[in-house]
Write an enzyme that holds these catalytic residues in place. Sequence first.
Site, mmCIF file in Angstrom:
data_model
loop_
_atom_site.group_PDB
_atom_site.id
_atom_site.type_symbol
_atom_site.label_atom_id
_atom_site.label_comp_id
_atom_site.label_asym_id
_atom_site.label_seq_id
_atom_site.Cartn_x
_atom_site.Cartn_y
_atom_site.Cartn_z
ATOM 1 N N GLU A 101 0.819 -1.227 0.000
ATOM 2 C CA GLU A 101 0.000 0.000 0.000
ATOM 3 C C GLU A 101 0.846 1.268 0.000
ATOM 4 O O GLU A 101 0.423 2.305 -0.521
ATOM 5 C CB GLU A 101 -0.948 0.004 1.204
ATOM 6 C CG GLU A 101 -2.086 -1.008 1.085
ATOM 7 C CD GLU A 101 -1.727 -2.372 1.650
ATOM 8 O OE1 GLU A 101 -0.533 -2.600 1.965
ATOM 9 O OE2 GLU A 101 -2.635 -3.219 1.784
ATOM 10 N N PHE A 142 -11.633 -7.137 13.683
ATOM 11 C CA PHE A 142 -10.571 -7.622 12.807
ATOM 12 C C PHE A 142 -10.243 -6.564 11.740
ATOM 13 O O PHE A 142 -11.135 -6.041 11.090
ATOM 14 C CB PHE A 142 -10.994 -8.936 12.137
ATOM 15 C CG PHE A 142 -9.974 -9.461 11.180
ATOM 16 C CD1 PHE A 142 -8.726 -9.887 11.628
ATOM 17 C CD2 PHE A 142 -10.233 -9.504 9.818
ATOM 18 C CE1 PHE A 142 -7.771 -10.353 10.748
ATOM 19 C CE2 PHE A 142 -9.269 -9.971 8.919
ATOM 20 C CZ PHE A 142 -8.034 -10.396 9.397
ATOM 21 N N GLN A 143 -8.999 -6.284 11.579
ATOM 22 C CA GLN A 143 -8.501 -5.278 10.633
ATOM 23 C C GLN A 143 -9.141 -3.902 10.838
ATOM 24 O O GLN A 143 -9.416 -3.178 9.889
ATOM 25 C CB GLN A 143 -8.654 -5.756 9.179
ATOM 26 C CG GLN A 143 -7.718 -6.943 8.891
ATOM 27 C CD GLN A 143 -7.540 -7.231 7.409
ATOM 28 O OE1 GLN A 143 -8.438 -6.979 6.614
ATOM 29 N NE2 GLN A 143 -6.391 -7.771 7.049
ATOM 30 N N LYS A 145 -17.464 -0.431 5.737
ATOM 31 C CA LYS A 145 -17.972 -1.411 4.790
ATOM 32 C C LYS A 145 -19.498 -1.301 4.616
ATOM 33 O O LYS A 145 -20.007 -1.382 3.501
ATOM 34 C CB LYS A 145 -17.593 -2.810 5.274
ATOM 35 C CG LYS A 145 -17.889 -3.861 4.234
ATOM 36 C CD LYS A 145 -17.259 -5.199 4.533
ATOM 37 C CE LYS A 145 -17.570 -6.133 3.355
ATOM 38 N NZ LYS A 145 -17.056 -7.470 3.545
ATOM 39 N N MET A 179 24.630 8.254 2.181
ATOM 40 C CA MET A 179 24.607 9.551 2.857
ATOM 41 C C MET A 179 24.880 9.395 4.349
ATOM 42 O O MET A 179 25.596 10.204 4.947
ATOM 43 C CB MET A 179 23.261 10.248 2.618
ATOM 44 C CG MET A 179 23.223 11.685 3.121
ATOM 45 S SD MET A 179 24.497 12.709 2.361
ATOM 46 C CE MET A 179 23.583 13.465 1.026
#
Lengths: 567, 161
Positions: A49, A111-112, A161, A475
């Site tokens: 993502e 969940f999630q 949802k 760097m």
Amino acid sequence: MKLKGSQILLEMLKEEKVDLIFGYPGGAVLDIYDQLYKSKIKHILVRHEQGAVHAADGYARATGRVGVCLVTSGPGATNTVTGIATANMDSIPIVVFTGQVPTTLIGNDAFQESDITGITRPCTKHNFLVRSVEELAATIKEAFHIARSGRPGPVLVDLPKNVMAAETEFDPANIKIRNYDVTHKPVPKKLSQVFEMLSHAKRPLLMTGGGVILGRAAGELTELARKYQIPVTGTLMGLGSFPGTDPLWLGMLGMHGTYHANMAVSHCDLLIAVGVRFDDRVTGTIETFAPNAQIVQIDIDPSSINRNVVVELPIIGETKATLNDLLHFLAEHKYAPDKSARKEWLAEIEQWKEKVPLTYCQNGEIIKPQYVIEMLHKVTNGDVIVTTEVGQNQMWTAQFFKFDKPNSFITSGGLGTMGYGLPAAIGVKCAFPDKNVVDIAGDGSIQMNIQELATAAQYNIAVKVVLLNNGFLGMVRQWQELFYEKRYSHTDMTYAPDFVKLAEAFGIIGMRITKPADVEKALRDAFAVDKPVLMDFRVSREECVYPMVRPGESLSEMDLGTREMIN
Amino acid sequence: MEKKEHIISILVYNKPDVLARIAGTLGGKGYNIESLSVNTTTQYEISKIVMTSIGNQATISRIENQLQRLVDVISVDDLTNVESVHREMVLVRLDLTEDKKDQIKKAVDDNQWKVIKSGEHYVILEITGDKAQIDLAMARLEPLGIADITRTGLVALELKN
């Protein structure tokens, strides 16, 4: 017409003229993905993502339009945070849609589930949790408006949802959102002050920043500089807003700016700063920044004014409209620079440039990273959109690639996000399939989002990765060399995959280049094919980025590096 | 520049997380909120937040600018230098112990404090006033033995808009 939330989302994307989104499906966004299956909107399936957000960000930086991505709830949403913070620091307009658990479960540690609006509150311009399908259409419209208006920025819209599954009346012609007043108001009094200051200035200097590119004001800035022969320096984010091949261009200022740009800032008597926020990497020690100058600062955001550097004349306004007003005012009042003073000033800058040119030494059999970047410019005639990762690769690109056009240099300036360049390049290439798009990478950064090579392979997104492989986190190693007596604590990246084999495993072309003589041909070969290519350039391991303003020093006190470099 | 307490009046859209946005913005940028008061206005969709913060003028201007960037913020005004009235309220419970009982009753009478509830063993006072008045009352309450206390943030109103 009654539609489901998921249908309204896609209808609204059409309304906003979105034809491309970057995303990754999951449980909470199944309804949306089911609608996408039937939709004409193109969806690029990334492999992480974070990559989706960077791709949308790259798309936005290259096109000036709002980039869009879509991810699921919980980890899908939290994975976007670095991408969102990256866009936020550089004021990039993107809209991130995240799935969320049903409203009835919010707060239950379902969940999630994650409180993504809470998590991203400090790193978005604004965010929304859509609590009912009735407010969905207006919220989406508002999200796009907020992302692109005023000082742009990322907006997150969290979509539970059940809201996506619920139905409501949808009438695109009848969506009302709050009115945001961002109209430009001319400020004649301030323009006459600039006129006065310019008339008295013997050593004026323009400083251009990201706000000039975001505000589409590069044309106006260029006209101002050329018409009145005012030299121009720029921040990292400002590269491309004034032609890099123009004699008035001094290069970047700041920590790894050119010597003559930093000397010009330190000696100018008038600094007109446009669309900049005086970041600490730009100013060096604040107390000694532009010590002899009156400073005019033009910016759209009042919070950027007097935040780091206190200025004599702040002008709050859109960069384009303000510069336009200024150009008209100067012409109307017949401003003419003092020719002999200006000639002297430009000659003085030229002397600094001759004294310490931007250079490196390409001798022997080891490829210098700067040489690869110069060859890239030669091979492409500069007609390429360049993204970078973060670190030495980024600074060398800023120093050695001459950007002539805005929106052609795409880099994570504010946040400095390693792993940005590859997904951003994918986003750019999706926007401009016919343009050459290159990610200039380091071997550390590229490994942070290397999985996106699969995305490039799947859709044949023909980005070219120029990997400047020095086997170090370069760097950080440079700072360890300079400030920690060469104790290279955990910066040696010699243990790395075989990048050529890795490229091939992903289904793209891999090349390894180890000799300076092969650099140009490798680049030509890479651009000759319409496929993604990864070029593993084995470069000098302990090359440093010079010149450099050490932390805590003034811009006028640059560390020029070893003389060997300058010979 | 001189550091002093500034009273900042903020009109905001009455959204679920608007207070979190304001507190988060100031906290995240390292500015401190000394006192805070929030409620709706005559329009339900608009709330007024009055906060105080200590700083010099430059710091306060930065706070105002940061707040003004928030999408749900309608306006930000520093009331410190405009004509305005200020009030805070304190509720105090004093326990009527044998040794303090008479002293407390006398102090309540002498100071004309408003008793909003009392019983055999306690008295609860409501004290309103500006900061100086509240501080004075607190100094007088202290020796009486404060059993419990709750204090509002400051509210302020301009004489004219």
